[in-house]
Design an enzyme around this catalytic site. Structure first.
Site, mmCIF file in Angstrom:
data_model
loop_
_atom_site.group_PDB
_atom_site.id
_atom_site.type_symbol
_atom_site.label_atom_id
_atom_site.label_comp_id
_atom_site.label_asym_id
_atom_site.label_seq_id
_atom_site.Cartn_x
_atom_site.Cartn_y
_atom_site.Cartn_z
ATOM 1 N N HIS A 73 24.037 6.329 21.424
ATOM 2 C CA HIS A 73 24.465 7.640 22.481
ATOM 3 C C HIS A 73 23.227 7.703 23.113
ATOM 4 O O HIS A 73 22.523 8.668 22.623
ATOM 5 C CB HIS A 73 24.611 9.183 21.826
ATOM 6 C CG HIS A 73 25.955 9.763 22.525
ATOM 7 N ND1 HIS A 73 25.579 10.879 22.840
ATOM 8 C CD2 HIS A 73 26.914 9.639 22.963
ATOM 9 C CE1 HIS A 73 25.918 11.590 23.719
ATOM 10 N NE2 HIS A 73 27.120 10.664 23.258
ATOM 11 N N PHE A 74 22.753 7.104 23.955
ATOM 12 C CA PHE A 74 22.969 6.242 24.494
ATOM 13 C C PHE A 74 21.214 5.191 24.445
ATOM 14 O O PHE A 74 20.889 5.904 24.451
ATOM 15 C CB PHE A 74 23.341 6.218 26.055
ATOM 16 C CG PHE A 74 24.346 7.414 26.211
ATOM 17 C CD1 PHE A 74 25.823 6.772 25.808
ATOM 18 C CD2 PHE A 74 24.538 8.709 26.485
ATOM 19 C CE1 PHE A 74 26.994 7.209 26.323
ATOM 20 C CE2 PHE A 74 25.032 9.285 26.672
ATOM 21 C CZ PHE A 74 26.542 8.928 26.802
#
Length: 142
Positions: free
Chosen positions: A50-51
């Site tokens: 993420h991410f």
């Protein structure tokens, strides 16, 4: 001001690694409010996905950190020792900024209403004085 370190926090709330999202409580008043911190590091497991190209702390985890801060306030009451505070609702939630590795997340939850085992906390998370999340959190103590 009343300060709690990580071991003292663990005596009040049941959360543990990897889901304990508080590093310290700067100040609190049982049943009234708590102000805590989470020092966000790149080593957090959630950053792997993420991410990968731009690590951002998931907003729901910031809300959870706010709930844990409120749980310290409510579960530090002697009559709530050993109990758990569960989510009842998340209302008026607004995400206003990103939380990234290196941030020191300031978490403040003030209990604004209590009736029996149910209550509402007004919560705000900020980084460097800028609000990144605001929400109204309903909890149930059991």
């Amino acid at each position: 001001m009343k300060h709690l370190d990580i071991n003292q926090i663990k005596e009040i709330i049941p959360h543990r690694h990897p889901f304990l999202l508080l590093d310290a409580i700067e100040d609190y008043e049982p049943g009234e409010y708590a102000v805590g911190y989470k020092c966000v590091t790149y080593r957090e497991d959630f950053f792997a996905g993420h991410f990968p190209q731009e690590p951002v702390m998931p907003g729901v985890l910031t809300v959870e950190a706010l709930a844990q801060t409120g749980a310290v306030a409510i579960l530090s009451l002697p009559e709530n020792k050993g109990k758990t505070a569960y989510f009842g609702a998340i209302n008026k939630c607004k995400f206003k900024g990103k939380v990234v590795p290196g941030d020191k997340l300031r978490l403040e939850t003030r209990i604004i209403k209590k009736k029996g085992p149910v209550g509402i906390g007004e919560a705000s998370a900020s980084v460097d004085g800028k609000v990144v999340v605001q929400a109204e959190l309903t909890f149930m103590v059991n």
